[in-house]
Design a protein around this motif. Structure first.
Motif, PDB file in Angstrom:
ATOM      1  N   ASP A  55      52.392  65.953  72.648  1.00 23.30           N
ATOM      2  CA  ASP A  55      51.358  66.704  73.362  1.00 23.30           C
ATOM      3  C   ASP A  55      51.748  67.026  74.799  1.00 23.30           C
ATOM      4  N   SER A  56      53.021  66.939  75.108  1.00 26.83           N
ATOM      5  CA  SER A  56      53.471  67.170  76.483  1.00 26.83           C
ATOM      6  C   SER A  56      53.901  68.618  76.679  1.00 26.83           C
ATOM      7  N   ALA A  57      54.429  68.890  77.875  1.00 30.33           N
ATOM      8  CA  ALA A  57      54.900  70.229  78.221  1.00 30.33           C
ATOM      9  C   ALA A  57      56.305  70.495  77.680  1.00 30.33           C
ATOM     10  N   VAL A  58      56.770  69.622  76.823  1.00 30.13           N
ATOM     11  CA  VAL A  58      58.116  69.757  76.272  1.00 30.13           C
ATOM     12  C   VAL A  58      58.153  70.916  75.271  1.00 30.13           C
ATOM     13  N   GLU A  59      59.114  71.824  75.467  1.00 28.13           N
ATOM     14  CA  GLU A  59      59.272  72.989  74.591  1.00 28.13           C
ATOM     15  C   GLU A  59      60.026  72.630  73.311  1.00 28.13           C
ATOM     16  N   GLY A  60      61.151  71.924  73.489  1.00 24.48           N
ATOM     17  CA  GLY A  60      61.992  71.576  72.349  1.00 24.48           C
ATOM     18  C   GLY A  60      62.316  70.092  72.354  1.00 24.48           C
ATOM     19  N   VAL A  61      62.381  69.523  71.158  1.00 28.23           N
ATOM     20  CA  VAL A  61      62.717  68.111  70.991  1.00 28.23           C
ATOM     21  C   VAL A  61      63.817  68.045  69.932  1.00 28.23           C
ATOM     22  N   TYR A  62      64.950  67.455  70.303  1.00 30.03           N
ATOM     23  CA  TYR A  62      66.119  67.430  69.432  1.00 30.03           C
ATOM     24  C   TYR A  62      66.744  66.034  69.397  1.00 30.03           C
ATOM     25  N   VAL A  63      67.274  65.664  68.261  1.00 29.58           N
ATOM     26  CA  VAL A  63      68.129  64.483  68.165  1.00 29.58           C
ATOM     27  C   VAL A  63      69.557  65.004  68.281  1.00 29.58           C
ATOM     28  N   VAL A  64      70.315  64.450  69.224  1.00 32.06           N
ATOM     29  CA  VAL A  64      71.663  64.952  69.483  1.00 32.06           C
ATOM     30  C   VAL A  64      72.695  63.832  69.438  1.00 32.06           C
ATOM     31  N   ALA A  65      73.898  64.212  69.086  1.00 32.27           N
ATOM     32  CA  ALA A  65      75.063  63.338  69.234  1.00 32.27           C
ATOM     33  C   ALA A  65      75.759  63.783  70.508  1.00 32.27           C
ATOM     34  N   GLU A  66      75.836  62.892  71.476  1.00 31.87           N
ATOM     35  CA  GLU A  66      76.475  63.218  72.747  1.00 31.87           C
ATOM     36  C   GLU A  66      77.960  62.882  72.654  1.00 31.87           C
ATOM     37  N   ARG A  67      78.790  63.906  72.836  1.00 27.06           N
ATOM     38  CA  ARG A  67      80.244  63.720  72.840  1.00 27.06           C
ATOM     39  C   ARG A  67      80.756  63.994  74.242  1.00 27.06           C
ATOM     40  N   ILE A  68      81.309  62.996  74.863  1.00 29.60           N
ATOM     41  CA  ILE A  68      81.888  63.175  76.191  1.00 29.60           C
ATOM     42  C   ILE A  68      83.348  63.573  75.982  1.00 29.60           C
ATOM     43  N   ILE A  69      83.622  64.862  76.150  1.00 30.31           N
ATOM     44  CA  ILE A  69      84.960  65.408  75.933  1.00 30.31           C
ATOM     45  C   ILE A  69      85.843  65.152  77.152  1.00 30.31           C
ATOM     46  N   LYS A  70      85.263  65.355  78.336  1.00 30.93           N
ATOM     47  CA  LYS A  70      85.983  65.080  79.579  1.00 30.93           C
ATOM     48  C   LYS A  70      85.034  64.295  80.487  1.00 30.93           C
ATOM     49  N   PRO A  71      85.261  62.986  80.592  1.00 34.61           N
ATOM     50  CA  PRO A  71      84.402  62.211  81.492  1.00 34.61           C
ATOM     51  C   PRO A  71      84.666  62.603  82.936  1.00 34.61           C
ATOM     52  N   GLY A  72      83.646  62.514  83.743  1.00 30.97           N
ATOM     53  CA  GLY A  72      83.805  62.851  85.147  1.00 30.97           C
ATOM     54  C   GLY A  72      82.470  62.960  85.829  1.00 30.97           C
ATOM     55  N   VAL A  73      82.498  63.557  86.989  1.00 28.33           N
ATOM     56  CA  VAL A  73      81.277  63.766  87.761  1.00 28.33           C
ATOM     57  C   VAL A  73      81.263  65.222  88.200  1.00 28.33           C
ATOM     58  N   ALA A  74      80.168  65.888  87.908  1.00 24.87           N
ATOM     59  CA  ALA A  74      80.017  67.293  88.293  1.00 24.87           C
ATOM     60  C   ALA A  74      78.768  67.442  89.145  1.00 24.87           C
ATOM     61  N   LYS A  75      78.801  68.389  90.043  1.00 23.73           N
ATOM     62  CA  LYS A  75      77.642  68.672  90.889  1.00 23.73           C
ATOM     63  C   LYS A  75      76.830  69.847  90.364  1.00 23.73           C
ATOM     64  N   VAL A  76      77.426  70.610  89.442  1.00 25.45           N
ATOM     65  CA  VAL A  76      76.734  71.748  88.837  1.00 25.45           C
ATOM     66  C   VAL A  76      77.315  71.970  87.443  1.00 25.45           C
ATOM     67  N   PHE A  77      76.453  72.420  86.523  1.00 24.41           N
ATOM     68  CA  PHE A  77      76.875  72.650  85.145  1.00 24.41           C
ATOM     69  C   PHE A  77      76.537  74.055  84.688  1.00 24.41           C
ATOM     70  N   SER A  78      77.404  74.608  83.868  1.00 25.38           N
ATOM     71  CA  SER A  78      77.038  75.729  83.022  1.00 25.38           C
ATOM     72  C   SER A  78      76.493  75.070  81.757  1.00 25.38           C
ATOM     73  N   LEU A  79      75.193  75.239  81.516  1.00 20.37           N
ATOM     74  CA  LEU A  79      74.532  74.620  80.377  1.00 20.37           C
ATOM     75  C   LEU A  79      74.275  75.717  79.359  1.00 20.37           C
ATOM     76  N   SER A  80      75.038  75.690  78.271  1.00 21.27           N
ATOM     77  CA  SER A  80      74.964  76.763  77.280  1.00 21.27           C
ATOM     78  C   SER A  80      74.331  76.290  75.985  1.00 21.27           C
ATOM     79  N   PRO A  81      73.111  76.770  75.678  1.00 18.60           N
ATOM     80  CA  PRO A  81      72.535  76.498  74.365  1.00 18.60           C
ATOM     81  C   PRO A  81      73.318  77.294  73.323  1.00 18.60           C
ATOM     82  N   MET A  82      73.520  76.709  72.152  1.00 15.95           N
ATOM     83  CA  MET A  82      74.367  77.359  71.151  1.00 15.95           C
ATOM     84  C   MET A  82      73.688  77.409  69.789  1.00 15.95           C
TER      85      MET A  82
END
Length: 181
Positions: A55-82
């Protein structure tokens, strides 16, 4: 690889509250004009109570497998839904993304400081998607001007993406700032 919940929202303030509650991560697009974006924030975290978002303001709810391909620290991301390639099953599309595209991305995005793939295993609510790519950079300038590192990088990456993704149906990428809770 870790299983997580991923939530999409169109209210960055509410997204920060949700991320704080989950003790998770928030990726928010903080530009003034976000009218052409599919959502403005992505929250990831771990919970065993998915119903709390019903009942929240959440638009989408997904179960995901998180794969860290390149670990690191970023200050900005290109976040691409696919959205996956319609000629492939989710498993086939995901395997190409993981096994073929990820090594290409590491080679052709040399200034990328962090790379995470969120493979969607189950859509509980929201737009039907197959994954979220998080390509991290040190600065917005690097993201905009150094996304591709070699003269042929753009062509190589753009030729590969349609092999696993539906570029016409995949929503517009966000320029997201990360916040960890």
């Amino acid at each position: 690889m870790e299983l997580k919940i991923a939530l999409t929202l169109n209210d960055n303030s509410e997204a920060a509250n949700v991320a704080s509650h989950l003790g998770g991560a928030l990726y928010s697009d903080e530009r003034e004009d976000t009218s052409r974006l599919p959502f403005t924030a992505l929250v990831t975290g771990v919970t065993d109570d998915v119903q709390q978002f019903a009942d929240s303001a959440v638009e989408g709810v997904y179960v995901v497998a998180e794969r860290i391909i390149k670990p690191g620290v970023a200050k900005v991301f290109s976040l691409s839904p696919m959205v996956g390639n319609p000629d492939l099953s989710h498993a086939q599309s995901d395997a190409h993304w993981r096994d073929t595209h990820a090594p290409l991305a590491l080679k052709h995005h040399a200034y990328m400081t962090e790379y995470v793939q969120l493979s969607i295993l189950h859509c509980i609510r929201g737009r039907a998607l197959d994954g979220f790519a998080l390509c991290g950079f040190e600065t917005v300038e690097d993201l905009k001007t150094r996304f591709f590192s070699e003269p042929d990088s753009y062509e190589v990456i753009m030729d590969d993406i349609p092999k696993f993704a539906d570029t016409a149906k995949s929503p517009r990428p966000l320029i997201a700032t990360p916040h960890r809770f």
